[in-house]
Scaffold this motif. Structure first.
Motif, PDB file in Angstrom:
ATOM      1  N   ILE A   1       0.864  -1.183   0.000  1.00  0.00           N
ATOM      2  CA  ILE A   1       0.000   0.000   0.000  1.00  0.00           C
ATOM      3  C   ILE A   1       0.898   1.230   0.000  1.00  0.00           C
ATOM      4  O   ILE A   1       1.946   1.231   0.643  1.00  0.00           O
ATOM      5  CB  ILE A   1      -0.860   0.030   1.303  1.00  0.00           C
ATOM      6  CG1 ILE A   1      -1.752  -1.204   1.409  1.00  0.00           C
ATOM      7  CG2 ILE A   1      -1.650   1.320   1.440  1.00  0.00           C
ATOM      8  CD1 ILE A   1      -2.959  -1.195   0.525  1.00  0.00           C
ATOM      9  N   ASP A   2       0.490   2.272  -0.710  1.00  0.00           N
ATOM     10  CA  ASP A   2       1.200   3.544  -0.593  1.00  0.00           C
ATOM     11  C   ASP A   2       0.565   4.313   0.562  1.00  0.00           C
ATOM     12  O   ASP A   2      -0.509   4.888   0.424  1.00  0.00           O
ATOM     13  CB  ASP A   2       1.092   4.338  -1.905  1.00  0.00           C
ATOM     14  CG  ASP A   2       1.990   3.732  -2.972  1.00  0.00           C
ATOM     15  OD1 ASP A   2       3.116   3.325  -2.632  1.00  0.00           O
ATOM     16  OD2 ASP A   2       1.557   3.649  -4.136  1.00  0.00           O
TER      17      ASP A   2
ATOM     18  N   TYR B   1      -6.169   5.033  -8.101  1.00  0.00           N
ATOM     19  CA  TYR B   1      -6.140   5.902  -9.277  1.00  0.00           C
ATOM     20  C   TYR B   1      -4.746   5.920  -9.912  1.00  0.00           C
ATOM     21  O   TYR B   1      -4.585   5.920 -11.133  1.00  0.00           O
ATOM     22  CB  TYR B   1      -6.584   7.309  -8.864  1.00  0.00           C
ATOM     23  CG  TYR B   1      -6.598   8.311  -9.979  1.00  0.00           C
ATOM     24  CD1 TYR B   1      -7.239   8.036 -11.191  1.00  0.00           C
ATOM     25  CD2 TYR B   1      -5.981   9.556  -9.830  1.00  0.00           C
ATOM     26  CE1 TYR B   1      -7.259   8.969 -12.226  1.00  0.00           C
ATOM     27  CE2 TYR B   1      -6.000  10.495 -10.850  1.00  0.00           C
ATOM     28  CZ  TYR B   1      -6.633  10.193 -12.040  1.00  0.00           C
ATOM     29  OH  TYR B   1      -6.653  11.102 -13.056  1.00  0.00           O
ATOM     30  N   LEU B   2      -3.728   5.890  -9.041  1.00  0.00           N
ATOM     31  CA  LEU B   2      -2.355   5.920  -9.527  1.00  0.00           C
ATOM     32  C   LEU B   2      -2.068   4.749 -10.458  1.00  0.00           C
ATOM     33  O   LEU B   2      -1.406   4.881 -11.475  1.00  0.00           O
ATOM     34  CB  LEU B   2      -1.419   5.854  -8.314  1.00  0.00           C
ATOM     35  CG  LEU B   2      -0.106   6.584  -8.461  1.00  0.00           C
ATOM     36  CD1 LEU B   2      -0.322   8.063  -8.729  1.00  0.00           C
ATOM     37  CD2 LEU B   2       0.718   6.412  -7.187  1.00  0.00           C
ATOM     38  N   GLU B   3      -2.589   3.602 -10.090  1.00  0.00           N
ATOM     39  CA  GLU B   3      -2.400   2.404 -10.916  1.00  0.00           C
ATOM     40  C   GLU B   3      -3.066   2.609 -12.279  1.00  0.00           C
ATOM     41  O   GLU B   3      -2.490   2.295 -13.324  1.00  0.00           O
ATOM     42  CB  GLU B   3      -3.010   1.190 -10.202  1.00  0.00           C
ATOM     43  CG  GLU B   3      -2.907  -0.110 -10.968  1.00  0.00           C
ATOM     44  CD  GLU B   3      -1.482  -0.653 -11.004  1.00  0.00           C
ATOM     45  OE1 GLU B   3      -0.781  -0.524  -9.993  1.00  0.00           O
ATOM     46  OE2 GLU B   3      -1.096  -1.187 -12.069  1.00  0.00           O
TER      47      GLU B   3
ATOM     48  N   ALA C   1      -8.145  -3.650  -5.581  1.00  0.00           N
ATOM     49  CA  ALA C   1      -8.750  -2.647  -6.464  1.00  0.00           C
ATOM     50  C   ALA C   1      -7.715  -2.168  -7.474  1.00  0.00           C
ATOM     51  O   ALA C   1      -8.023  -1.926  -8.633  1.00  0.00           O
ATOM     52  CB  ALA C   1      -9.293  -1.478  -5.648  1.00  0.00           C
ATOM     53  N   ARG C   2      -6.462  -2.079  -7.043  1.00  0.00           N
ATOM     54  CA  ARG C   2      -5.400  -1.654  -7.959  1.00  0.00           C
ATOM     55  C   ARG C   2      -5.284  -2.636  -9.115  1.00  0.00           C
ATOM     56  O   ARG C   2      -5.015  -2.264 -10.238  1.00  0.00           O
ATOM     57  CB  ARG C   2      -4.056  -1.635  -7.234  1.00  0.00           C
ATOM     58  CG  ARG C   2      -3.920  -0.502  -6.276  1.00  0.00           C
ATOM     59  CD  ARG C   2      -2.614  -0.685  -5.552  1.00  0.00           C
ATOM     60  NE  ARG C   2      -2.000   0.588  -5.290  1.00  0.00           N
ATOM     61  CZ  ARG C   2      -0.774   0.728  -4.807  1.00  0.00           C
ATOM     62  NH1 ARG C   2      -0.029  -0.323  -4.561  1.00  0.00           N
ATOM     63  NH2 ARG C   2      -0.288   1.913  -4.577  1.00  0.00           N
ATOM     64  N   GLN C   3      -5.433  -3.899  -8.798  1.00  0.00           N
ATOM     65  CA  GLN C   3      -5.322  -4.901  -9.865  1.00  0.00           C
ATOM     66  C   GLN C   3      -6.544  -4.856 -10.766  1.00  0.00           C
ATOM     67  O   GLN C   3      -6.442  -5.088 -11.959  1.00  0.00           O
ATOM     68  CB  GLN C   3      -5.212  -6.278  -9.250  1.00  0.00           C
ATOM     69  CG  GLN C   3      -3.898  -6.444  -8.572  1.00  0.00           C
ATOM     70  CD  GLN C   3      -3.257  -7.725  -8.975  1.00  0.00           C
ATOM     71  OE1 GLN C   3      -3.746  -8.784  -8.626  1.00  0.00           O
ATOM     72  NE2 GLN C   3      -2.195  -7.652  -9.730  1.00  0.00           N
TER      73      GLN C   3
END
Ligand SMILES: Nc1ncnc2c1ncn2[C@@H]1O[C@H](COP(=O)(O)OP(=O)(O)O)[C@@H](O)[C@H]1O
Ligand SMILES: [Mg+2]
Length: 292
Positions: A80-81, A91-93, A137-139
């Protein structure tokens, strides 16, 4: 050649443990279940494929048209960031992957994964299960063609897990590749088409889930539903001739020199009222439990 081909991959920790001689290959559309007991080597295999663990032996061959951004990985331990809020973590991903509609996709994925309303939350305020969702969620927003997920559902409730696996398997139907390690065997059976089963660092089985079930099911085993409890006398007489694993319902393995008819005849002679006879087929979960 296949999209991802792993050849005789081995990795040894200093302790001597690790993985040995694992080979398999996957194509677009494959949803691969990576299964095995805790400590079997699932995480080691993923980390070795990705080159996170260096100095492995063997080869990992990836289709020429793919680059590093086409492979996305969700490790077993959270990545996690911490200085970004929930929304920006995801969103960054989407931005990295050049998504044109990143904001809307991020909101939609957060909603789907049960984090709707938590967009502005600082990750340090989230529970373990919520953090796992952020990572997933990033994936889910990523445009990667190969998704590798190490125990993505381990701290999620059944409904969210089901949503996620459903989402991943529909991405596979759209032509992605997913490699998912998990202990949710019923769910993997429902959503994956292939199985890679490892035990003690070694490959036990790789292939279609249907073939796995066929290989490890004793198709000469029958399940017979009958009325009431069996009398001791009947049990003795059946047990003398047949290999019985359970009495109610009756589970019998028919040996080579025997036939189902012989068994049914014996049951009728013992005045047992038969309700149904079916060839037994076990689920992925039952097979693994029996092997364990
Ligand atoms: N960093 C490490 N150093 C030494 N041994 C390790 C390390 N990580 C895992 N192992 C050992 O390697 C084996 C496989 O572990 P792992 O790949 O984490 O299994 P799984 O993901 O299937 O639970 C286990 O016996 C584990 O104890
Ligand atoms: Mg692991």
């Amino acid at each position: 050649m296949s999209v991802l081909k792993v050849e005789n991959l081995s990795y040894h920790y200093e302790s001597g443990e690790g993985i040995r001689n694992i080979s398999f290959e996957v194509e677009y559309g494959d949803c691969l279940a990576l299964i095995g007991k805790s400590g079997a080597g699932k995480s080691t295999l993923m980390n070795t494929i990705l080159g996170i663990l260096p100095k492995a032996e063997g080869a990992v061959l990836v289709d020429d048209s793919l680059d590093i951004r086409d492979i996305s990985f969700s490790p077993q331990n959270q990545a996690i960031d911490w200085y970004l809020d929930v929304f920006d973590n995801v969103y960054l991903e989407a931005l990295f992957d050049g998504s044109e509609n990143g904001k809307a996709e991020t909101l939609a994925v957060l909603e789907k994964i049960g984090l709707g309303g938590k967009e502005k939350e600082d990750p340090t305020n989230l529970s373990g299960g919520q953090l796992q969702r952020v990572q997933l969620a990033r994936q889910l927003v990523s445009k990667a063609k190969i998704l590798m997920l190490d125990e993505p559902t381990s701290s999620l409730d059944v409904i969210t897990s089901e949503n996620i696996l459903n989402h991943l398997s529909s991405q596979c139907e759209d032509g992605k590749i997913c490699i998912i390690s998990s202990h949710d065997l019923d769910m993997l059976e429902k959503y994956c088409n292939k199985v890679l089963y490892i035990d003690n660092g070694e490959l036990v089985f790789f292939g279609g889930i249907d073939r796995f079930l066929k290989t490890y099911n004793h198709l000469n085993e029958y399940k017979i539903e009958h009325a009431g409890q069996l009398m001791e006398k009947a049990k003795k007489s059946i047990g003398q001739t047949f290999k019985v694993s359970e009495w109610n319902p009756l589970m019998v393995e028919i040996q080579e020199e025997q036939s189902l008819n012989m068994l049914l005849k014996l049951l009728i002679e013992q005045d047992i009222e038969i309700h149904s006879v079916e060839q037994n087929s076990r689920s992925l979960k039952e097979i693994i439990q029996l092997k364990g």
